[in-house]
Design a protein around this motif. Structure first.
Motif, PDB file in Angstrom:
ATOM      1  N   ARG A   8      71.325  61.735  79.490  1.00  0.00           N
ATOM      2  CA  ARG A   8      71.608  60.308  79.458  1.00  0.00           C
ATOM      3  C   ARG A   8      70.304  59.554  79.296  1.00  0.00           C
ATOM      4  O   ARG A   8      69.240  60.013  79.699  1.00  0.00           O
ATOM      5  N   SER A   9      70.429  58.387  78.742  1.00  0.00           N
ATOM      6  CA  SER A   9      69.265  57.517  78.551  1.00  0.00           C
ATOM      7  C   SER A   9      69.080  56.643  79.780  1.00  0.00           C
ATOM      8  O   SER A   9      69.919  56.600  80.676  1.00  0.00           O
ATOM      9  N   CYS A  10      68.014  55.880  79.747  1.00  0.00           N
ATOM     10  CA  CYS A  10      67.828  54.815  80.725  1.00  0.00           C
ATOM     11  C   CYS A  10      68.875  53.736  80.473  1.00  0.00           C
ATOM     12  O   CYS A  10      69.564  53.736  79.459  1.00  0.00           O
ATOM     13  N   TYR A  11      68.939  52.799  81.398  1.00  0.00           N
ATOM     14  CA  TYR A  11      69.814  51.642  81.254  1.00  0.00           C
ATOM     15  C   TYR A  11      69.007  50.491  80.673  1.00  0.00           C
ATOM     16  O   TYR A  11      67.831  50.310  80.997  1.00  0.00           O
ATOM     17  N   TYR A  12      69.656  49.726  79.811  1.00  0.00           N
ATOM     18  CA  TYR A  12      69.032  48.583  79.159  1.00  0.00           C
ATOM     19  C   TYR A  12      69.873  47.342  79.402  1.00  0.00           C
ATOM     20  O   TYR A  12      71.097  47.419  79.468  1.00  0.00           O
ATOM     21  N   LYS A  13      69.199  46.225  79.496  1.00  0.00           N
ATOM     22  CA  LYS A  13      69.849  44.923  79.608  1.00  0.00           C
ATOM     23  C   LYS A  13      69.635  44.217  78.273  1.00  0.00           C
ATOM     24  O   LYS A  13      68.499  44.133  77.788  1.00  0.00           O
ATOM     25  N   SER A  14      70.728  43.715  77.686  1.00  0.00           N
ATOM     26  CA  SER A  14      70.604  43.094  76.369  1.00  0.00           C
ATOM     27  C   SER A  14      71.508  41.874  76.251  1.00  0.00           C
ATOM     28  O   SER A  14      72.523  41.766  76.923  1.00  0.00           O
ATOM     29  N   ALA A  15      71.110  40.987  75.375  1.00  0.00           N
ATOM     30  CA  ALA A  15      71.906  39.794  75.084  1.00  0.00           C
ATOM     31  C   ALA A  15      73.144  40.202  74.296  1.00  0.00           C
ATOM     32  O   ALA A  15      73.097  41.125  73.483  1.00  0.00           O
TER      33      ALA A  15
ATOM     34  N   LEU B 109      65.345  45.200  63.777  1.00  0.00           N
ATOM     35  CA  LEU B 109      66.177  44.632  64.832  1.00  0.00           C
ATOM     36  C   LEU B 109      65.374  43.989  65.952  1.00  0.00           C
ATOM     37  O   LEU B 109      65.919  43.698  67.020  1.00  0.00           O
ATOM     38  N   THR B 110      64.117  43.734  65.724  1.00  0.00           N
ATOM     39  CA  THR B 110      63.247  43.241  66.801  1.00  0.00           C
ATOM     40  C   THR B 110      63.611  41.840  67.280  1.00  0.00           C
ATOM     41  O   THR B 110      63.142  41.422  68.337  1.00  0.00           O
ATOM     42  N   SER B 111      64.449  41.123  66.562  1.00  0.00           N
ATOM     43  CA  SER B 111      64.855  39.792  67.026  1.00  0.00           C
ATOM     44  C   SER B 111      65.914  39.868  68.128  1.00  0.00           C
ATOM     45  O   SER B 111      66.189  38.868  68.789  1.00  0.00           O
ATOM     46  N   GLN B 112      66.496  41.040  68.353  1.00  0.00           N
ATOM     47  CA  GLN B 112      67.514  41.203  69.389  1.00  0.00           C
ATOM     48  C   GLN B 112      66.839  41.371  70.751  1.00  0.00           C
ATOM     49  O   GLN B 112      65.968  42.213  70.911  1.00  0.00           O
ATOM     50  N   ARG B 113      67.257  40.555  71.720  1.00  0.00           N
ATOM     51  CA  ARG B 113      66.654  40.597  73.057  1.00  0.00           C
ATOM     52  C   ARG B 113      67.188  41.787  73.838  1.00  0.00           C
ATOM     53  O   ARG B 113      68.394  41.948  74.015  1.00  0.00           O
ATOM     54  N   ILE B 114      66.247  42.617  74.317  1.00  0.00           N
ATOM     55  CA  ILE B 114      66.616  43.799  75.090  1.00  0.00           C
ATOM     56  C   ILE B 114      65.448  44.187  75.981  1.00  0.00           C
ATOM     57  O   ILE B 114      64.289  43.991  75.607  1.00  0.00           O
ATOM     58  N   GLU B 115      65.760  44.713  77.164  1.00  0.00           N
ATOM     59  CA  GLU B 115      64.712  45.216  78.045  1.00  0.00           C
ATOM     60  C   GLU B 115      65.227  46.408  78.831  1.00  0.00           C
ATOM     61  O   GLU B 115      66.408  46.466  79.195  1.00  0.00           O
TER      62      GLU B 115
ATOM     63  N   LEU C 196      70.259  47.127  68.488  1.00  0.00           N
ATOM     64  CA  LEU C 196      69.138  47.683  69.227  1.00  0.00           C
ATOM     65  C   LEU C 196      69.589  48.261  70.564  1.00  0.00           C
ATOM     66  O   LEU C 196      69.041  49.252  71.033  1.00  0.00           O
ATOM     67  N   PHE C 197      70.630  47.657  71.180  1.00  0.00           N
ATOM     68  CA  PHE C 197      71.112  48.158  72.465  1.00  0.00           C
ATOM     69  C   PHE C 197      71.757  49.533  72.339  1.00  0.00           C
ATOM     70  O   PHE C 197      71.988  50.206  73.341  1.00  0.00           O
ATOM     71  N   VAL C 198      72.047  49.970  71.125  1.00  0.00           N
ATOM     72  CA  VAL C 198      72.509  51.340  70.886  1.00  0.00           C
ATOM     73  C   VAL C 198      71.324  52.215  70.493  1.00  0.00           C
ATOM     74  O   VAL C 198      71.136  53.309  71.028  1.00  0.00           O
ATOM     75  N   LEU C 199      70.512  51.736  69.563  1.00  0.00           N
ATOM     76  CA  LEU C 199      69.455  52.581  69.009  1.00  0.00           C
ATOM     77  C   LEU C 199      68.380  52.956  70.030  1.00  0.00           C
ATOM     78  O   LEU C 199      67.954  54.117  70.069  1.00  0.00           O
ATOM     79  N   LEU C 200      67.923  52.013  70.843  1.00  0.00           N
ATOM     80  CA  LEU C 200      66.856  52.361  71.795  1.00  0.00           C
ATOM     81  C   LEU C 200      67.285  53.446  72.781  1.00  0.00           C
ATOM     82  O   LEU C 200      66.580  54.451  72.927  1.00  0.00           O
ATOM     83  N   PRO C 201      68.432  53.297  73.462  1.00  0.00           N
ATOM     84  CA  PRO C 201      68.810  54.379  74.369  1.00  0.00           C
ATOM     85  C   PRO C 201      69.157  55.677  73.636  1.00  0.00           C
ATOM     86  O   PRO C 201      68.844  56.769  74.109  1.00  0.00           O
ATOM     87  N   LEU C 202      69.756  55.568  72.460  1.00  0.00           N
ATOM     88  CA  LEU C 202      70.097  56.758  71.694  1.00  0.00           C
ATOM     89  C   LEU C 202      68.839  57.541  71.316  1.00  0.00           C
ATOM     90  O   LEU C 202      68.791  58.769  71.460  1.00  0.00           O
TER      91      LEU C 202
END
Length: 168
Positions: free
Chosen positions: A37-44, A149-155, A121-127
């Motif tokens: 499993r990946s880390c958890y991300y918070k995204s808009a 996709l860098t304009s999408q807010r995610i952390e 991005l909320f799919v690609l980063l954890p994937l």
């Protein structure tokens, strides 16, 4: 056994805990083995309303066919109160089949690979945490899509020490 990547997300209630509990529910199915499993991300939200989402990706192996796996995922969603009052409504949980081996399928109930995963991005980063070299037919290496996709807010949610299975 098929290798499958699932994307999980939610933005109602304690979404991180709901995702953790959903992973446990999936792992209790005798036909599913959670392998990472990946880390958890918070995204808009993207094309959706409501609070920020919590997302992650898990890798599983299964002997279930894709449509049966979809039914299992939807059953887990139902267990956690998933409602579908309108497209992209806020939700307690959403479980998407992102990839199923190298299968390409265009079924009315399930398109594989997931058609919008490359736009989010909320799919690609954890994937990419758990499958950093993943390549899709007709798309190429997924890591090459991040720059678009860098304009999408995610952390990344602090305190995550992934990828591993401890503490799910």
């Amino acid at each position: 056994m098929a290798k499958v990547l699932l994307g999980l997300g939610g933005n109602i209630g304690d979404a991180k805990q709901t995702l953790k509990d959903a992973i446990i529910c999936l792992a209790q199915n005798p036909h599913i083995e959670v392998t990472s499993r990946s880390c958890y991300y918070k995204s808009a939200p993207i094309n959706a309303t409501g609070e920020d989402f919590v997302n992650n990706v898990i890798a599983i192996t299964t002997n279930l066919d894709p449509l049966t796996l979809l039914k299992v995922c939807q059953s887990v969603e139902d267990t956690f109160g998933r409602e579908r009052p309108f497209p992209n409504a806020p939700r307690t949980i959403d479980i998407d089949i992102l990839t199923y081996d190298n299968l390409e399928q265009n079924h009315p109930d399930l398109t594989l690979p997931h058609p919008r995963m490359v736009e989010r991005l909320f799919v690609l980063l954890p994937l990419l945490e758990i499958e950093p070299e993943l390549t899709l037919p007709k798309v190429g290496p997924l890591k090459n899509l991040i720059q678009n996709l860098t304009s999408q807010r995610i952390e990344k949610i602090q305190g995550c020490q992934c990828p591993n299975l401890s503490g799910i």
